[in-house]
Design an enzyme around this catalytic site. Structure first.
Site, PDB file in Angstrom:
ATOM      1  N   GLN A 250      -9.738  -5.985   0.896  1.00 55.36           N
ATOM      2  CA  GLN A 250     -11.074  -5.692   1.391  1.00 55.36           C
ATOM      3  C   GLN A 250     -11.904  -6.965   1.507  1.00 55.36           C
ATOM      4  O   GLN A 250     -11.812  -7.865   0.671  1.00 55.36           O
ATOM      5  CB  GLN A 250     -11.768  -4.692   0.476  1.00 55.36           C
ATOM      6  CG  GLN A 250     -11.135  -3.303   0.475  1.00 55.36           C
ATOM      7  CD  GLN A 250     -11.339  -2.576   1.790  1.00 55.36           C
ATOM      8  OE1 GLN A 250     -12.273  -2.843   2.537  1.00 55.36           O
ATOM      9  NE2 GLN A 250     -10.448  -1.638   2.084  1.00 55.36           N
ATOM     10  N   TYR A 285      -0.431   4.117   4.235  1.00 47.81           N
ATOM     11  CA  TYR A 285      -1.043   2.839   4.612  1.00 47.81           C
ATOM     12  C   TYR A 285      -1.501   2.159   3.326  1.00 47.81           C
ATOM     13  O   TYR A 285      -2.630   1.696   3.193  1.00 47.81           O
ATOM     14  CB  TYR A 285      -2.223   3.033   5.568  1.00 47.81           C
ATOM     15  CG  TYR A 285      -1.949   3.960   6.729  1.00 47.81           C
ATOM     16  CD1 TYR A 285      -1.369   3.499   7.912  1.00 47.81           C
ATOM     17  CD2 TYR A 285      -2.266   5.325   6.643  1.00 47.81           C
ATOM     18  CE1 TYR A 285      -1.119   4.360   8.971  1.00 47.81           C
ATOM     19  CE2 TYR A 285      -2.023   6.187   7.697  1.00 47.81           C
ATOM     20  CZ  TYR A 285      -1.453   5.706   8.861  1.00 47.81           C
ATOM     21  OH  TYR A 285      -1.215   6.561   9.904  1.00 47.81           O
ATOM     22  N   GLU A 307       3.857   1.601   3.239  1.00 48.50           N
ATOM     23  CA  GLU A 307       3.171   0.493   3.924  1.00 48.50           C
ATOM     24  C   GLU A 307       4.179  -0.201   4.835  1.00 48.50           C
ATOM     25  O   GLU A 307       5.334  -0.404   4.454  1.00 48.50           O
ATOM     26  CB  GLU A 307       2.612  -0.486   2.879  1.00 48.50           C
ATOM     27  CG  GLU A 307       2.173  -1.828   3.391  1.00 48.50           C
ATOM     28  CD  GLU A 307       1.072  -1.740   4.418  1.00 48.50           C
ATOM     29  OE1 GLU A 307       1.202  -2.409   5.475  1.00 48.50           O
ATOM     30  OE2 GLU A 307       0.081  -1.015   4.181  1.00 48.50           O
ATOM     31  N   CYS A 387     -12.491   3.673   8.400  1.00 48.22           N
ATOM     32  CA  CYS A 387     -13.382   2.580   8.790  1.00 48.22           C
ATOM     33  C   CYS A 387     -13.903   2.765  10.212  1.00 48.22           C
ATOM     34  O   CYS A 387     -14.563   1.858  10.738  1.00 48.22           O
ATOM     35  CB  CYS A 387     -12.686   1.226   8.651  1.00 48.22           C
ATOM     36  SG  CYS A 387     -11.143   1.070   9.559  1.00 48.22           S
TER      37      CYS A 387
END
Length: 431
Positions: A250, A285, A307, A387
């Protein structure tokens, strides 16, 4: 927001023509909306309620035009001097650096506008009208009062003339700048020292140890640079996560702990006594295992993190090593879900039906194939970290069509002074 074209005959115009525009709404993507003689016009650097002078840039569409705000004729009470002075409206549009497209708006009003965009997307694309609140980043520690100093990762660009800086807004032209107000102090100092070099990109990364790494990515390079594979440590609370310097983490210095807390709260809302320890939980993910660790710590130790990046999966394996029933898998999520639907045993399906799925897809969303695959597997609950408001809303609509109800959505301002907003949605399977 989406606007229908006006039925009145189109008005002719040319690129470069100036018009005065009353701005009425905010739209998805960091632009604002007005109408000129019946025509929808999208412009940046404005605020609903303002009257602005606009230079038209794109008049080739039948349903809308685009333009650049050149002058504010009647300012909103929520307008402030831009936190990045080189991006203010008195600078020519081609010289305004991108990345802070809400920087001219008071921080509280930025969040109001972000909620409007998210709520509108959920109504129109998701078919739900649900109250949503927005919170700043941070739990014990809060974000800065003006929304600056939070970026621990910044990408600069080097053009063919050796100029270093961000791209100008909505272009690929490098703009040299004098400061980087959204960056942490360490990243800003490192960015301002960059000069010259081969055309390409320079990534600046400041992990938890505070030392800024510089990763050069020349456009001519065929492989990732060795410095991008340096293993650094990030921290969330008392837990450490190993991640490549050039890998995903992040951007906001407080974002990981904020989302970790939000996911834990969402899980607790659907499993007050903790996740079923014998159920099969999925972290899709999954990156380096941030949310898989949250699930496991809460009691759902039988968790699989999926992932597509092999290096991230390797780190996730180490980050989850204390839970012997946790697994990590390198695979594309759509292919993993498809294979699971085809090959899962009856026992595995039964465990999945009692499990919780956390998914944190890219900006494009999980998409119909993944969502329908999950619906077919029938987990008890979905915690969706998003997002992009429209991508979230579309996936919510697909989940609802497949028998899931949206229990709640929380929004987080993890990208202050930009239009971006993060959201965590919780869905449960109808009986």
């Amino acid at each position: 927001m989406t606007y229908q074209p006006d039925p009145t005959p189109p008005v002719a115009a040319s690129p470069g023509e100036a018009i005065d525009l009353d701005v009425t709404n905010v739209a998805h993507g960091g632009v604002f909306v007005g109408r000129h003689e019946g025509r929808v016009v999208f412009v940046p650097d404005a605020i609903p309620g303002e009257r602005v002078r606009v230079r038209l840039t794109d008049v080739g569409k039948k349903s809308f035009w685009r333009g650049e705000t050149m002058e504010v004729l009647d300012a909103s009470p929520h307008r402030r001097p831009h936190i990045w002075s080189q991006a203010d409206v008195d600078v020519p549009p081609e010289d305004r650096p991108g990345g802070a497209d809400f920087g001219h708006i008071e921080l509280a009003h930025q969040r109001t506008l972000k909620l409007e965009v998210l709520s509108d997307a959920l109504r129109r694309f998701g078919g739900v009208d649900i109250p949503v609140e927005i919170s700043p980043a941070g739990i014990g520690e809060q974000d800065s009062p003006d929304g600056t100093g939070w970026r621990t990762r910044v990408s600069l660009h080097v053009d063919e003339h050796g100029r270093v800086g961000p791209f100008a807004a909505r272009s690929h032209t490098v703009v040299p700048v004098e400061d980087y107000p959204l960056a942490t102090a360490g990243v800003q100092r490192a960015a301002l020292r960059r000069t010259g070099g081969k055309p390409g990109r320079i990534d600046l990364v400041q992990p938890a140890d505070g030392r800024v790494r510089v990763i050069h990515r020349p456009a001519s390079a065929k492989t990732a640079p060795p410095e991008s594979r340096e293993v650094v440590t990030e921290r969330v609370g008392e837990r450490e996560f190993r991640v490549d310097a050039g890998g995903f983490w992040q951007v906001h210095r407080l974002a990981a702990e904020t989302l970790d807390s939000a996911v834990r709260t969402a899980v607790a809302s659907v499993a007050p006594d903790g996740p079923d320890p014998d159920a099969w939980h999925l972290d899709l993910y999954g990156g380096v295992g941030l949310f898989a660790a949250a699930l496991a710590e809460l009691g759902g130790t039988r968790v699989t993190s999926v992932e597509s990046d092999a290096r991230a999966t390797d780190h996730a394996s180490g980050n989850l090593v204390e839970w012997i029933a946790a697994r990590t898998l390198t695979a594309r999520v759509d292919r993993f879900i498809s294979a699971l639907a085809a090959d899962a045993s009856a026992r595995e399906r039964e465990r999945l039906s009692r499990g919780i799925v956390v998914l944190d897809p890219p900006r494009s969303g999980a998409g119909g194939d993944v969502v329908r695959g999950l619906i077919g597997l029938g987990p008890a609950a979905i915690v969706y970290v998003a997002c992009d408001p429209v991508a979230l809303a579309r996936d919510v609509a697909t989940f609802r069509e497949g028998g899931y109800e949206l229990g709640g959505v929380r929004a987080f301002d993890l990208f202050p002074n930009s239009h971006h907003v993060e959201a965590v949605a919780t869905l449960t399977r109808r009986p």
